[in-house]
Design a protein around this motif. Structure first.
Motif, PDB file in Angstrom:
ATOM      1  N   MET A  75      -5.784   0.134   5.608  1.00  0.00           N
ATOM      2  CA  MET A  75      -5.816   0.349   4.163  1.00  0.00           C
ATOM      3  C   MET A  75      -5.766  -0.977   3.409  1.00  0.00           C
ATOM      4  O   MET A  75      -6.404  -1.148   2.371  1.00  0.00           O
ATOM      5  CB  MET A  75      -4.659   1.259   3.742  1.00  0.00           C
ATOM      6  CG  MET A  75      -4.753   2.661   4.319  1.00  0.00           C
ATOM      7  SD  MET A  75      -3.523   3.771   3.634  1.00  0.00           S
ATOM      8  CE  MET A  75      -4.117   3.909   1.959  1.00  0.00           C
ATOM      9  N   GLN A 109      -8.691  -2.257   0.818  1.00  0.00           N
ATOM     10  CA  GLN A 109      -8.437  -2.641  -0.564  1.00  0.00           C
ATOM     11  C   GLN A 109      -8.930  -4.061  -0.848  1.00  0.00           C
ATOM     12  O   GLN A 109      -9.472  -4.359  -1.913  1.00  0.00           O
ATOM     13  CB  GLN A 109      -6.943  -2.526  -0.886  1.00  0.00           C
ATOM     14  CG  GLN A 109      -6.444  -1.093  -0.934  1.00  0.00           C
ATOM     15  CD  GLN A 109      -4.974  -1.007  -1.311  1.00  0.00           C
ATOM     16  OE1 GLN A 109      -4.341  -2.028  -1.553  1.00  0.00           O
ATOM     17  NE2 GLN A 109      -4.453   0.197  -1.364  1.00  0.00           N
ATOM     18  N   SER A 164      -0.364   4.442  -1.629  1.00  0.00           N
ATOM     19  CA  SER A 164      -1.504   5.083  -0.953  1.00  0.00           C
ATOM     20  C   SER A 164      -1.077   5.939   0.232  1.00  0.00           C
ATOM     21  O   SER A 164      -1.807   6.853   0.631  1.00  0.00           O
ATOM     22  CB  SER A 164      -2.497   4.014  -0.473  1.00  0.00           C
ATOM     23  OG  SER A 164      -2.934   3.219  -1.553  1.00  0.00           O
ATOM     24  N   VAL A 218       0.843  -1.210   0.000  1.00  0.00           N
ATOM     25  CA  VAL A 218       0.000   0.000   0.000  1.00  0.00           C
ATOM     26  C   VAL A 218       0.873   1.253   0.000  1.00  0.00           C
ATOM     27  O   VAL A 218       0.423   2.330   0.371  1.00  0.00           O
ATOM     28  CB  VAL A 218      -0.949   0.018   1.230  1.00  0.00           C
ATOM     29  CG1 VAL A 218      -1.982  -1.086   1.135  1.00  0.00           C
ATOM     30  CG2 VAL A 218      -0.158  -0.084   2.528  1.00  0.00           C
TER      31      VAL A 218
END
Length: 376
Positions: free
Chosen positions: A360, A364, A306, A303
Motif C-alpha cells: 500500500m 500511494q 487505509s 497507511v
C-alpha cells in the motif's frame, strides 16, 4: 487379550478382491489389475505406495501354494503340516514347526473333533513398551501446596507364565517358516507389468513382521507377546508449586515391552483447570495479537487509515471472545498463557502485515508521480 499373528490380521482375499477358492491364475490377474493402478511410479496419490505394498503382500502369500495353505490354516484354525520338501525350517523336536502337529499344537482337551484349539505363532519382536500417560487434575491450591496421591490404571505387564519371553517352554525363538528367516518375501512383477521395467520386489514378511523369527512355543497366557493387560497401583508425589501442563515421571511403571523389551514409564500430567484458557478466550487473544503488527506497521508507513477495516473487525471480535471466555481474577500462569496466545497471533500476522503495508505504501507513492516524473 491374546494378539493374533500379523499374518492373519488381514484378509488377503478381500485385499485382492477374489474369492477364497480362487485359482492361482485368478489371483495373478487380480493382482495385475490392482498393481498396475497402484504402483508408486504410476499412481501419485499419497496412500498409493502403502496400498501397493498391501496387495503385493497378499499376492506373495496367495500365489505360493505352501504359503497359501499355511495362511488358510492359520485363519481357519486347522493345523497345517509343513512338508520337509517345502523348504520350511523344521523343529529340533522333530515332526513339526514348534513341537506340535505342523507347528500349531493342540491345547488342553482333545476329547473330540470340535474341541481342538491351537496357539498362535506370533512374531518374535522385542520392542520397548510405550509410556502410559495419566491425567491428574488438581485445584490451584492443591497444586501450589503439593500432594501425594495413589492412582490405579491399566497397563501391560510382563507375563508371569513365560517371564516375558513369549515362549512357555522353548528357550529361543525359531526361524520364521514363511520367509525362512530373511524377514522379507519376494514378489515377481516382471510378468505383471510386462515391458514396463518393473522387476522383483521385496515386501516385509507378514508373519514375523520383518524380524525373521517367530515365537517357538507361544505362551497360553499372553499369546506369545510376553505381556498381559493388568491393573496397577502406584503412589505419585506431586511437588509443590506445580502448574497446568507439568509432568511427573515414574520410571518403569509404563507398558512392558514385547518379548522381553524394556518397560516404559508412567507419565502423570498435572492439570490445573483454573490456569487453563478457555478455547474461546485463547482464540480471542490470538486475534488481538494478529492485529498488533498491522497497527504498528500501518502507523510507521502512514497507511493506518487505509487498513483500518483490517484492524477493527478482528480486534473487536477478539476482545469480545476474551471477555466472553472469562476475565475473572486469574493468577500469573493464566496471564502468561494469555500472553503466549497473543504472541502466536502476532507471529501469524507479522509477515502478512509487512507485505500489505509495503504494498500500500508503494502504491500511494506511485500515485503521487506525474507523467514526467514530477511529484505533485
Amino acid at each position: 487379550m491374546q494378539p493374533m499373528s500379523a499374518m492373519t490380521d488381514k484378509n488377503y482375499y478381500e485385499v485382492l478382491g477374489v474369492s477364497q477358492d480362487a485359482t492361482t491364475e485368478e489371483i495373478r490377474r487380480a493382482f495385475q489389475k490392482k498393481a498396475r493402478t497402484l504402483h508408486p511410479d504410476v499412481n501419485k496419490e499419497p496412500d498409493a505406495e502403502e496400498r501397493f505394498k498391501e496387495v503385493s503382500e497378499a499376492y506373495a502369500v496367495l500365489s505360493d501354494d505352501t504359503k497359501r495353505r499355511r495362511y488358510d490354516a492359520m485363519r481357519s484354525g486347522v493345523p497345517f503340516a509343513g512338508s520337509p520338501s517345502s523348504g520350511a525350517p523344521q523343529s529340533p523336536f522333530g515332526g513339526g514347526y514348534s513341537g506340535g502337529f505342523g507347528g500349531f499344537p493342540f491345547g488342553a482337551g482333545f476329547g473330540g473333533f470340535g474341541t481342538q484349539t491351537r496357539r498362535r505363532t506370533p512374531a518374535y519382536n522385542p520392542q520397548g513398551g510405550a509410556d502410559v500417560v495419566y491425567q491428574m487434575d488438581l485445584d490451584a491450591k492443591t497444586a501450589a501446596a503439593g500432594s501425594r496421591r495413589g492412582i490405579t490404571y491399566q497397563r501391560y505387564v510382563t507375563c508371569e507364565v513365560c517371564h516375558g519371553s513369549g515362549s512357555e517352554e522353548a528357550e529361543h525363538a525359531k526361524v520364521c517358516p514363511t520367509c525362512g528367516g530373511t524377514g522379507t518375501i519376494d514378489v515377481d512383477l516382471s510378468s505383471i507389468f510386462g515391458g514396463m521395467g518393473f522387476g522383483a520386489m521385496q515386501v516385509q514378511c507378514p508373519e514375523c513382521e520383518g524380524t525373521g523369527r517367530v515365537v517357538a512355543d507361544p505362551c497360553h497366557a499372553c499369546g506369545g507377546s510376553g505381556r498381559v493387560l493388568s491393573a496397577s497401583e502406584v503412589v505419585v508425589d506431586i511437588p509443590a508449586g506445580s502448574h497446568d501442563g507439568d509432568t511427573v515421571r515414574v520410571p518403569g511403571m509404563g507398558n512392558a515391552g514385547t518379548n522381553g523389551g524394556e518397560t516404559g514409564d508412567l507419565v502423570v500430567r498435572v492439570g490445573v483447570p483454573a490456569e487453563r484458557l478457555a478455547p474461546e478466550a485463547a482464540l480471542g487473544f490470538q486475534l488481538v495479537g494478529f492485529v498488533l503488527p498491522f497497527i504498528a506497521m500501518g502507523a510507521f508507513f502512514n497507511v493506518l487509515p487505509s487498513i483500518a477495516f483490517i484492524i477493527v473487525v478482528p480486534l473487536v471480535i477478539g476482545l469480545f471472545m476474551v471477555v466472553r471466555g472469562g476475565l475473572a481474577k486469574h493468577n500469573g500462569v493464566w496471564w502468561r498463557n494469555a500472553g503466549t496466545q497473543v504472541l502466536a497471533g502476532l507471529s501469524n500476522g507479522f509477515f502478512i502485515a509487512l507485505f500489505l503495508t509495503l504494498l500500500m505504501s508503494c502504491s500511494q507513492s506511485m500515485g503521487r508521480v506525474g507523467p514526467r516524473g514530477w511529484i505533485y
